[in-house]
Design an enzyme around this catalytic site. Sequence first.
Site, PDB file in Angstrom:
ATOM      1  N   ARG A  41     -36.039 -61.878 -18.710  1.00  0.00           N
ATOM      2  CA  ARG A  41     -37.158 -61.250 -18.004  1.00  0.00           C
ATOM      3  C   ARG A  41     -36.696 -60.447 -16.792  1.00  0.00           C
ATOM      4  O   ARG A  41     -35.836 -60.874 -16.044  1.00  0.00           O
ATOM      5  CB  ARG A  41     -38.145 -62.328 -17.563  1.00  0.00           C
ATOM      6  CG  ARG A  41     -39.310 -61.743 -16.781  1.00  0.00           C
ATOM      7  CD  ARG A  41     -40.500 -62.625 -16.737  1.00  0.00           C
ATOM      8  NE  ARG A  41     -41.166 -62.710 -18.015  1.00  0.00           N
ATOM      9  CZ  ARG A  41     -41.877 -63.745 -18.396  1.00  0.00           C
ATOM     10  NH1 ARG A  41     -42.006 -64.784 -17.628  1.00  0.00           N
ATOM     11  NH2 ARG A  41     -42.482 -63.732 -19.557  1.00  0.00           N
ATOM     12  N   GLY A  46     -31.551 -64.862 -12.343  1.00  0.00           N
ATOM     13  CA  GLY A  46     -30.391 -64.757 -13.243  1.00  0.00           C
ATOM     14  C   GLY A  46     -30.271 -63.378 -13.859  1.00  0.00           C
ATOM     15  O   GLY A  46     -29.177 -62.811 -13.953  1.00  0.00           O
ATOM     16  N   CYS A  47     -31.383 -62.828 -14.270  1.00  0.00           N
ATOM     17  CA  CYS A  47     -31.383 -61.507 -14.915  1.00  0.00           C
ATOM     18  C   CYS A  47     -31.006 -60.419 -13.905  1.00  0.00           C
ATOM     19  O   CYS A  47     -30.334 -59.449 -14.245  1.00  0.00           O
ATOM     20  CB  CYS A  47     -32.741 -61.221 -15.542  1.00  0.00           C
ATOM     21  SG  CYS A  47     -33.152 -62.426 -16.830  1.00  0.00           S
ATOM     22  N   THR A  48     -31.435 -60.612 -12.664  1.00  0.00           N
ATOM     23  CA  THR A  48     -31.082 -59.654 -11.620  1.00  0.00           C
ATOM     24  C   THR A  48     -29.573 -59.704 -11.370  1.00  0.00           C
ATOM     25  O   THR A  48     -28.907 -58.668 -11.341  1.00  0.00           O
ATOM     26  CB  THR A  48     -31.863 -59.955 -10.319  1.00  0.00           C
ATOM     27  OG1 THR A  48     -33.265 -59.850 -10.605  1.00  0.00           O
ATOM     28  CG2 THR A  48     -31.501 -58.982  -9.213  1.00  0.00           C
ATOM     29  N   GLY A  51     -27.694 -58.123 -14.337  1.00  0.00           N
ATOM     30  CA  GLY A  51     -27.807 -56.664 -14.296  1.00  0.00           C
ATOM     31  C   GLY A  51     -26.942 -56.064 -13.203  1.00  0.00           C
ATOM     32  O   GLY A  51     -26.277 -55.042 -13.398  1.00  0.00           O
TER      33      GLY A  51
END
Length: 157
Positions: A41, A46-48, A51
Amino acid sequence: MSDTVSLGKKVPDFTLPATGDQDIALSDFKGKNVVLYFYPRDSTPGCTREGQAFGDNHAKFKRQNTVVLGISRDSIKSHENFKAKQEFPFDLLSDKEETVCNLFDVIKMKNMYGKKVRGIERSTFLIDDKGKLRQEWRKVKVNGHAEEVLAAVKQLN
């Protein structure tokens, strides 16, 4: 033909809507390596971090003739905000219908706060310049992952 990708085999072409008001097809990158990273998401910690790590290494991937693409089920609007806020130098693709997620078999049942939910299992795939799947990482842990993928890309050349 099986419904999912497998190592050493050509990855079927696909097209998804992407940031920058465009549709991106895998075939757009013939002659380049492609790193597809699937993440749960936009704008989550974590995704930030994941990325940002791919962003921090973007120039190194580029020098290796490699394109990085992030994929999740979020909307293009959400992707545009996430990309702009984090200044990602690569595009994010929206797979609302889960067609590419299913092709790469990344939708799994996960436990979220004690509830079972369907979601993307953080996974990365390395496709070589001939369109073949060369490596896959499943159940990815963010720390050090982008560097590990970069090392694998360097092994291709």
